[in-house]
Design a protein around this motif. Structure first.
Motif, mmCIF file in Angstrom:
data_model
loop_
_atom_site.group_PDB
_atom_site.id
_atom_site.type_symbol
_atom_site.label_atom_id
_atom_site.label_comp_id
_atom_site.label_asym_id
_atom_site.label_seq_id
_atom_site.Cartn_x
_atom_site.Cartn_y
_atom_site.Cartn_z
ATOM 1 N N GLY A 123 0.820 -1.206 0.000
ATOM 2 C CA GLY A 123 0.000 0.000 0.000
ATOM 3 C C GLY A 123 0.855 1.257 0.000
ATOM 4 N N PHE A 124 0.349 2.294 -0.643
ATOM 5 C CA PHE A 124 1.048 3.573 -0.721
ATOM 6 C C PHE A 124 0.119 4.689 -0.238
ATOM 7 N N VAL A 125 0.692 5.626 0.505
ATOM 8 C CA VAL A 125 -0.044 6.833 0.905
ATOM 9 C C VAL A 125 0.835 8.036 0.579
ATOM 10 N N LEU A 126 0.317 8.960 -0.200
ATOM 11 C CA LEU A 126 1.045 10.173 -0.561
ATOM 12 C C LEU A 126 0.304 11.377 -0.016
ATOM 13 N N TYR A 127 0.984 12.159 0.830
ATOM 14 C CA TYR A 127 0.415 13.382 1.403
ATOM 15 C C TYR A 127 1.011 14.590 0.671
ATOM 16 N N GLN A 128 0.194 15.594 0.420
ATOM 17 C CA GLN A 128 0.675 16.776 -0.284
ATOM 18 C C GLN A 128 1.409 17.758 0.620
ATOM 19 N N ASN A 129 1.341 17.589 1.917
ATOM 20 C CA ASN A 129 2.130 18.424 2.822
ATOM 21 C C ASN A 129 2.408 17.658 4.107
ATOM 22 N N ASP A 130 3.176 18.282 4.994
ATOM 23 C CA ASP A 130 3.648 17.582 6.192
ATOM 24 C C ASP A 130 2.959 18.040 7.476
ATOM 25 N N LYS A 131 1.747 18.560 7.382
ATOM 26 C CA LYS A 131 1.091 19.115 8.570
ATOM 27 C C LYS A 131 0.793 18.072 9.647
ATOM 28 N N PHE A 132 0.651 16.809 9.257
ATOM 29 C CA PHE A 132 0.440 15.750 10.244
ATOM 30 C C PHE A 132 1.755 15.285 10.865
ATOM 31 N N PHE A 133 2.873 15.793 10.387
ATOM 32 C CA PHE A 133 4.179 15.259 10.781
ATOM 33 C C PHE A 133 5.089 16.333 11.363
ATOM 34 N N GLN A 134 4.497 17.304 12.048
ATOM 35 C CA GLN A 134 5.284 18.372 12.657
ATOM 36 C C GLN A 134 6.028 17.863 13.886
ATOM 37 N N SER A 135 7.224 18.373 14.073
ATOM 38 C CA SER A 135 8.012 18.025 15.249
ATOM 39 C C SER A 135 7.847 19.099 16.318
ATOM 40 N N LYS A 136 7.829 18.677 17.573
ATOM 41 C CA LYS A 136 7.748 19.637 18.667
ATOM 42 C C LYS A 136 9.035 20.467 18.775
ATOM 43 N N ASN A 137 10.169 19.839 18.414
ATOM 44 C CA ASN A 137 11.458 20.483 18.624
ATOM 45 C C ASN A 137 12.059 21.063 17.346
ATOM 46 N N TYR A 138 11.880 20.356 16.247
ATOM 47 C CA TYR A 138 12.522 20.789 14.997
ATOM 48 C C TYR A 138 11.607 21.709 14.206
ATOM 49 N N LYS A 139 12.147 22.839 13.756
ATOM 50 C CA LYS A 139 11.438 23.762 12.886
ATOM 51 C C LYS A 139 12.275 23.989 11.629
ATOM 52 N N THR A 140 11.679 23.732 10.484
ATOM 53 C CA THR A 140 12.414 23.880 9.240
ATOM 54 C C THR A 140 12.736 25.340 8.956
ATOM 55 N N HIS A 141 13.871 25.541 8.309
ATOM 56 C CA HIS A 141 14.280 26.890 7.909
ATOM 57 C C HIS A 141 13.885 27.185 6.467
ATOM 58 N N PHE A 142 13.224 26.240 5.829
ATOM 59 C CA PHE A 142 12.856 26.388 4.430
ATOM 60 C C PHE A 142 11.346 26.531 4.298
ATOM 61 N N ASN A 143 10.937 27.247 3.273
ATOM 62 C CA ASN A 143 9.508 27.467 3.041
ATOM 63 C C ASN A 143 8.967 26.552 1.946
ATOM 64 N N HIS A 144 9.723 25.520 1.591
ATOM 65 C CA HIS A 144 9.276 24.599 0.569
ATOM 66 C C HIS A 144 8.031 23.841 1.038
ATOM 67 N N ALA A 145 7.123 23.610 0.096
ATOM 68 C CA ALA A 145 6.044 22.666 0.389
ATOM 69 C C ALA A 145 6.668 21.277 0.438
ATOM 70 N N LYS A 146 6.084 20.391 1.219
ATOM 71 C CA LYS A 146 6.673 19.062 1.381
ATOM 72 C C LYS A 146 5.644 17.988 1.060
ATOM 73 N N GLN A 147 6.045 17.007 0.294
ATOM 74 C CA GLN A 147 5.224 15.823 0.088
ATOM 75 C C GLN A 147 5.757 14.716 0.977
ATOM 76 N N ILE A 148 4.848 13.936 1.536
ATOM 77 C CA ILE A 148 5.221 12.799 2.376
ATOM 78 C C ILE A 148 4.701 11.535 1.702
ATOM 79 N N ILE A 149 5.564 10.547 1.551
ATOM 80 C CA ILE A 149 5.103 9.278 0.983
ATOM 81 C C ILE A 149 5.455 8.143 1.934
ATOM 82 N N SER A 150 4.512 7.232 2.117
ATOM 83 C CA SER A 150 4.764 6.071 2.959
ATOM 84 C C SER A 150 4.317 4.820 2.217
#
Length: 438
Positions: free
Chosen positions: A316-343
């Motif tokens: 099975g494959f799941v492709l997300y168009q952004n990473d809003k479900f995968f935010q870290s409490k500690n890490y904050k990205t320095h980039f404004n790129h949109a992110k795709q997540i695939i599992s």
């Protein structure tokens, strides 16, 4: 003396004029050649309905599909007479998506301003066809719907009500997101055979991914737990379910005894996922030389046929168009790129080899993977991410299914510069064994 000076000036003017004329002629000639080349190359592939010709093919808008963008991919504006005193008005709806009525819940209701109804545009017999209208109960909020999940109420009705109540993502609060995600997760986990309900649940997830990023407050423990459970349930659902919405694509391949490889590819249209551009296939020999496709994954697999393995093999494959479900409490990205997540998720099969190529059109691609932590002695889900520039393909190849670049002490993200050569050895495993570095 004056005549000599004049002759020199005249000569300079003449030479300058000749050089200028030659340059203009060369420029015009280049334009003519370019026009002839483009005309000759695109003459055999005329793109209709505002399609764009590029790299030997037509790129269509969401409303049209086909080699020449000639096939309609939407349901027209519609008016649905609900009863003698009420009707619902819908604008154009893209195939496989939901449209929402122009009529809203009244100001005195708990859902004031929310659309009263929705309907889906499906493709039946190759023709876009409008489904029946689903009407929301303006007096019921998400909490009430969550409570009804534990009772005998109609699951399809709860799913469609939740979907409609999340149809205005910019108004959703952290609590709304958490409750709606919990409802979607429960439906996908416990009622996966209810096709209408599960598609509505996936549509809800897609809408949640359009909510304001500020509302994804992962200091809220409940939101953290719910989204983690939802993404895990989506992985399990992907083994035999499928649904494609603008911000999420779920698909699978059922493995046959003759299956040797499983292939997944995706391409967005106007920033959204579309069923026409999500492909799965089996027994594909290699990745395709297509710079227009944003994500390609080729998995060499062997179906388990032992007595101990139960059920059919599946990937099975799941492709997300952004990473809003995968935010870290500690890490904050320095980039404004949109992110795709695939599992990816594998059942009753052994992964022998994985090849991936990303051509992300200005996106940051992330790979979601799960492993058994040697410290915490339990499964841990991590996110492997990197930054990439538009139109720079990135290839990943692995013998197993586990990242070698991970650290045990803390949650980390591996960020790479686009200028770096990107051929990373990866190590994944479909089993629960602890990873080791090669």
């Amino acid at each position: 003396m004056p005549s000599i000076r004049w002759d020199r000036r005249a000569l300079i003017v003449i030479i300058f004029g000749i050089v200028t004329a030659v340059l203009w002629i060369l420029c015009i000639w280049q334009l003519v050649l370019r026009y002839k080349t483009e005309t000759s190359s695109s003459s055999s592939l005329l793109c209709e309905n505002k399609g764009e010709y590029k790299n030997g093919r037509c790129f269509c808008t969401e409303e049209w599909v086909g080699p020449h963008c000639e096939t309609v991919n939407f349901c027209e504006n519609s008016i649905y007479p609900f009863n003698s005193s009420q009707k619902f008005t819908f604008t154009r709806i893209i195939v496989d998506r939901y449209g929402y009525s122009e009529e809203k819940c009244e100001k005195f209701t708990v859902n004031a301003g929310t659309p009263k109804a929705s309907r889906k545009c499906s493709k039946i017999g190759g023709k876009p066809t409008l489904d029946d209208v689903k009407v929301v109960d303006c007096s019921k909020n998400l909490k009430i719907l969550m409570d009804q999940l534990h009772g005998p109420d109609n699951i399809s009705s709860i799913a469609s009500n939740t979907q409609i109540l999340t149809s205005v993502p910019e108004k959703l609060t952290t609590e709304n997101i958490s409750t709606a995600a919990d409802i979607a997760e429960q439906i996908l986990k416990n009622y996966s055979q209810e096709a209408t309900a599960t598609v509505a649940a996936v549509a809800t997830v897609s809408q949640l991914l359009d909510a304001r990023v500020s509302e994804f407050n992962f200091a809220d423990d409940n939101l953290t737990i719910v989204t983690a459970s939802l993404t895990q349930t989506l992985q399990n659902f992907s083994l035999d379910g499928s649904a494609i919405q603008p911000n999420i694509a779920v698909n699978h391949i059922s493995l046959k005894p003759t299956t040797t490889t499983a292939f997944f590819s995706a391409q967005t249209v106007s920033g959204s996922l579309q069923s026409e551009n999500i492909n799965v296939d089996e027994n594909v020999s290699d990745l395709k030389p297509d710079n227009n496709t944003e994500v390609q994954i080729l998995i060499n697999v062997t179906k388990n046929n032992t007595v101990s393995s139960s059920g059919d093999g599946s990937i099975g494959f799941v492709l997300y168009q952004n990473d809003k479900f995968f935010q870290s409490k500690n890490y904050k990205t320095h980039f404004n790129h949109a992110k795709q997540i695939i599992s990816g998720h594998v059942a009753n099969a052994t992964v022998n080899d994985v090849k991936m190529i990303f051509n992300p059109k200005g996106l940051q691609i992330c790979i979601l993977y799960t492993f058994r932590s040697p410290i915490f002695k339990k499964k841990v889900t991590e996110l492997f991410s990197y930054v990439s520039l538009p139109d720079i393909p990135i290839s990943l190849h692995s013998k197993t299914y586990y990242l070698l670049k991970f650290r045990y002490k803390k949650h980390t993200y591996e960020n790479f510069k686009p200028s770096e050569t990107f051929s990373e050895e990866m190590s994944f495993s479909s089993s629960d064994q602890t990873p080791t570095k090669n």
